[in-house]
Design a protein around this motif. Structure first.
Motif, PDB file in Angstrom:
ATOM      1  N   THR A  10       0.840  -1.196   0.000  1.00 31.66           N
ATOM      2  CA  THR A  10       0.000   0.000   0.000  1.00 31.66           C
ATOM      3  C   THR A  10       0.874   1.244   0.000  1.00 31.66           C
ATOM      4  O   THR A  10       2.082   1.168   0.242  1.00 31.66           O
ATOM      5  N   CYS A  11       0.250   2.372  -0.220  1.00 34.05           N
ATOM      6  CA  CYS A  11       0.967   3.642  -0.167  1.00 34.05           C
ATOM      7  C   CYS A  11       1.569   3.865   1.221  1.00 34.05           C
ATOM      8  O   CYS A  11       2.705   4.329   1.348  1.00 34.05           O
ATOM      9  N   VAL A  12       0.816   3.529   2.254  1.00 36.59           N
ATOM     10  CA  VAL A  12       1.312   3.695   3.631  1.00 36.59           C
ATOM     11  C   VAL A  12       2.550   2.828   3.856  1.00 36.59           C
ATOM     12  O   VAL A  12       3.537   3.284   4.440  1.00 36.59           O
ATOM     13  N   GLN A  13       2.515   1.600   3.383  1.00 39.80           N
ATOM     14  CA  GLN A  13       3.682   0.728   3.521  1.00 39.80           C
ATOM     15  C   GLN A  13       4.884   1.288   2.765  1.00 39.80           C
ATOM     16  O   GLN A  13       6.012   1.229   3.255  1.00 39.80           O
ATOM     17  N   LEU A  14       4.640   1.816   1.581  1.00 38.49           N
ATOM     18  CA  LEU A  14       5.737   2.388   0.803  1.00 38.49           C
ATOM     19  C   LEU A  14       6.388   3.533   1.568  1.00 38.49           C
ATOM     20  O   LEU A  14       7.617   3.597   1.655  1.00 38.49           O
ATOM     21  N   VAL A  15       5.590   4.410   2.157  1.00 37.19           N
ATOM     22  CA  VAL A  15       6.136   5.532   2.921  1.00 37.19           C
ATOM     23  C   VAL A  15       6.975   5.018   4.085  1.00 37.19           C
ATOM     24  O   VAL A  15       8.043   5.551   4.375  1.00 37.19           O
ATOM     25  N   GLU A  16       6.517   3.947   4.741  1.00 41.93           N
ATOM     26  CA  GLU A  16       7.257   3.379   5.867  1.00 41.93           C
ATOM     27  C   GLU A  16       8.569   2.732   5.418  1.00 41.93           C
ATOM     28  O   GLU A  16       9.522   2.653   6.181  1.00 41.93           O
ATOM     29  N   LEU A  17       8.634   2.299   4.177  1.00 37.28           N
ATOM     30  CA  LEU A  17       9.804   1.578   3.663  1.00 37.28           C
ATOM     31  C   LEU A  17      10.755   2.436   2.839  1.00 37.28           C
ATOM     32  O   LEU A  17      11.811   1.960   2.433  1.00 37.28           O
ATOM     33  N   VAL A  18      10.412   3.682   2.605  1.00 35.84           N
ATOM     34  CA  VAL A  18      11.199   4.496   1.669  1.00 35.84           C
ATOM     35  C   VAL A  18      12.657   4.636   2.104  1.00 35.84           C
ATOM     36  O   VAL A  18      13.560   4.580   1.272  1.00 35.84           O
ATOM     37  N   THR A  19      12.916   4.782   3.379  1.00 34.83           N
ATOM     38  CA  THR A  19      14.305   4.914   3.833  1.00 34.83           C
ATOM     39  C   THR A  19      15.080   3.632   3.566  1.00 34.83           C
ATOM     40  O   THR A  19      16.204   3.677   3.055  1.00 34.83           O
ATOM     41  N   ALA A  20      14.485   2.495   3.892  1.00 36.44           N
ATOM     42  CA  ALA A  20      15.147   1.215   3.623  1.00 36.44           C
ATOM     43  C   ALA A  20      15.391   1.037   2.124  1.00 36.44           C
ATOM     44  O   ALA A  20      16.442   0.537   1.713  1.00 36.44           O
ATOM     45  N   TYR A  21      14.435   1.475   1.311  1.00 34.97           N
ATOM     46  CA  TYR A  21      14.602   1.387  -0.141  1.00 34.97           C
ATOM     47  C   TYR A  21      15.785   2.236  -0.602  1.00 34.97           C
ATOM     48  O   TYR A  21      16.637   1.771  -1.361  1.00 34.97           O
ATOM     49  N   LEU A  22      15.832   3.465  -0.136  1.00 33.35           N
ATOM     50  CA  LEU A  22      16.902   4.374  -0.550  1.00 33.35           C
ATOM     51  C   LEU A  22      18.273   3.924  -0.046  1.00 33.35           C
ATOM     52  O   LEU A  22      19.293   4.224  -0.658  1.00 33.35           O
ATOM     53  N   GLU A  23      18.294   3.200   1.064  1.00 42.45           N
ATOM     54  CA  GLU A  23      19.547   2.683   1.620  1.00 42.45           C
ATOM     55  C   GLU A  23      19.879   1.293   1.087  1.00 42.45           C
ATOM     56  O   GLU A  23      20.833   0.673   1.516  1.00 42.45           O
ATOM     57  N   ASP A  24      19.065   0.807   0.155  1.00 38.94           N
ATOM     58  CA  ASP A  24      19.235  -0.518  -0.450  1.00 38.94           C
ATOM     59  C   ASP A  24      19.234  -1.611   0.611  1.00 38.94           C
ATOM     60  O   ASP A  24      20.021  -2.553   0.567  1.00 38.94           O
ATOM     61  N   ALA A  25      18.327  -1.465   1.591  1.00 40.89           N
ATOM     62  CA  ALA A  25      18.255  -2.406   2.705  1.00 40.89           C
ATOM     63  C   ALA A  25      17.029  -3.310   2.649  1.00 40.89           C
ATOM     64  O   ALA A  25      16.777  -4.048   3.596  1.00 40.89           O
ATOM     65  N   LEU A  26      16.278  -3.260   1.558  1.00 38.78           N
ATOM     66  CA  LEU A  26      15.111  -4.138   1.423  1.00 38.78           C
ATOM     67  C   LEU A  26      15.535  -5.478   0.838  1.00 38.78           C
ATOM     68  O   LEU A  26      16.435  -5.542  -0.011  1.00 38.78           O
ATOM     69  N   ALA A  27      14.851  -6.531   1.277  1.00 37.43           N
ATOM     70  CA  ALA A  27      15.053  -7.841   0.655  1.00 37.43           C
ATOM     71  C   ALA A  27      14.643  -7.732  -0.818  1.00 37.43           C
ATOM     72  O   ALA A  27      13.816  -6.889  -1.184  1.00 37.43           O
ATOM     73  N   ALA A  28      15.201  -8.565  -1.652  1.00 40.72           N
ATOM     74  CA  ALA A  28      14.956  -8.492  -3.100  1.00 40.72           C
ATOM     75  C   ALA A  28      13.472  -8.546  -3.436  1.00 40.72           C
ATOM     76  O   ALA A  28      12.983  -7.767  -4.267  1.00 40.72           O
ATOM     77  N   ALA A  29      12.729  -9.436  -2.794  1.00 41.45           N
ATOM     78  CA  ALA A  29      11.296  -9.564  -3.078  1.00 41.45           C
ATOM     79  C   ALA A  29      10.547  -8.296  -2.671  1.00 41.45           C
ATOM     80  O   ALA A  29       9.632  -7.847  -3.371  1.00 41.45           O
ATOM     81  N   ASP A  30      10.924  -7.705  -1.549  1.00 46.06           N
ATOM     82  CA  ASP A  30      10.274  -6.475  -1.088  1.00 46.06           C
ATOM     83  C   ASP A  30      10.630  -5.294  -1.978  1.00 46.06           C
ATOM     84  O   ASP A  30       9.804  -4.435  -2.255  1.00 46.06           O
ATOM     85  N   ARG A  31      11.863  -5.258  -2.431  1.00 46.16           N
ATOM     86  CA  ARG A  31      12.282  -4.190  -3.352  1.00 46.16           C
ATOM     87  C   ARG A  31      11.466  -4.271  -4.647  1.00 46.16           C
ATOM     88  O   ARG A  31      11.016  -3.257  -5.165  1.00 46.16           O
ATOM     89  N   LEU A  32      11.258  -5.481  -5.133  1.00 49.33           N
ATOM     90  CA  LEU A  32      10.462  -5.668  -6.342  1.00 49.33           C
ATOM     91  C   LEU A  32       9.033  -5.187  -6.127  1.00 49.33           C
ATOM     92  O   LEU A  32       8.478  -4.472  -6.966  1.00 49.33           O
ATOM     93  N   ARG A  33       8.417  -5.551  -5.003  1.00 47.52           N
ATOM     94  CA  ARG A  33       7.057  -5.107  -4.691  1.00 47.52           C
ATOM     95  C   ARG A  33       7.000  -3.584  -4.577  1.00 47.52           C
ATOM     96  O   ARG A  33       6.053  -2.947  -5.039  1.00 47.52           O
ATOM     97  N   PHE A  34       8.013  -2.991  -3.966  1.00 46.34           N
ATOM     98  CA  PHE A  34       8.110  -1.537  -3.833  1.00 46.34           C
ATOM     99  C   PHE A  34       8.123  -0.898  -5.221  1.00 46.34           C
ATOM    100  O   PHE A  34       7.366   0.031  -5.504  1.00 46.34           O
ATOM    101  N   GLU A  35       8.993  -1.393  -6.080  1.00 39.65           N
ATOM    102  CA  GLU A  35       9.133  -0.826  -7.423  1.00 39.65           C
ATOM    103  C   GLU A  35       7.892  -1.075  -8.284  1.00 39.65           C
ATOM    104  O   GLU A  35       7.542  -0.228  -9.108  1.00 39.65           O
ATOM    105  N   GLN A  36       7.222  -2.201  -8.087  1.00 37.44           N
ATOM    106  CA  GLN A  36       5.981  -2.464  -8.819  1.00 37.44           C
ATOM    107  C   GLN A  36       4.902  -1.462  -8.405  1.00 37.44           C
ATOM    108  O   GLN A  36       4.114  -1.017  -9.240  1.00 37.44           O
TER     109      GLN A  36
END
Length: 84
Positions: A10-36
């Motif tokens: 969801t949008c809320v989840q994306l906002v909560e994960l944006v720092t981890a995304y920018l720091e390349d700290a998301l698991a590969a599957a989560d990064r893919l879901r984020f980018e999708q």
């Protein structure tokens, strides 16, 4: 960092994960879901762009650019934050 569950985020989840995304700290599957999610959501794409621009601009900020009161307020906020 890893998210629980699968499927679209969801949008809320994306906002909560944006720092981890920018720091390349998301698991590969989560990064893919984020980018999708970014592919289908203009609002979240704009939010990510704003975060990147904020990071870029804050990297250019120097102490001499701040007025005394603003500098003091920031120092106080960080000192208080560090002790909480």
């Amino acid at each position: 960092m890893t998210m629980t569950g699968g499927g679209e985020i969801t949008c809320v989840q994306l906002v909560e994960l944006v720092t981890a995304y920018l720091e390349d700290a998301l698991a590969a599957a989560d990064r893919l879901r984020f980018e999708q999610h970014l592919v289908i959501c203009e609002g979240c794409t704009a939010y990510l762009d704003q975060m990147r621009e904020t990071i870029r601009l804050t990297g250019t900020l120097r102490e001499e650019h701040l007025e005394g009161a603003a500098r003091d307020a920031l120092l106080h906020a960080f000192r208080t934050w560090a002790t909480e």
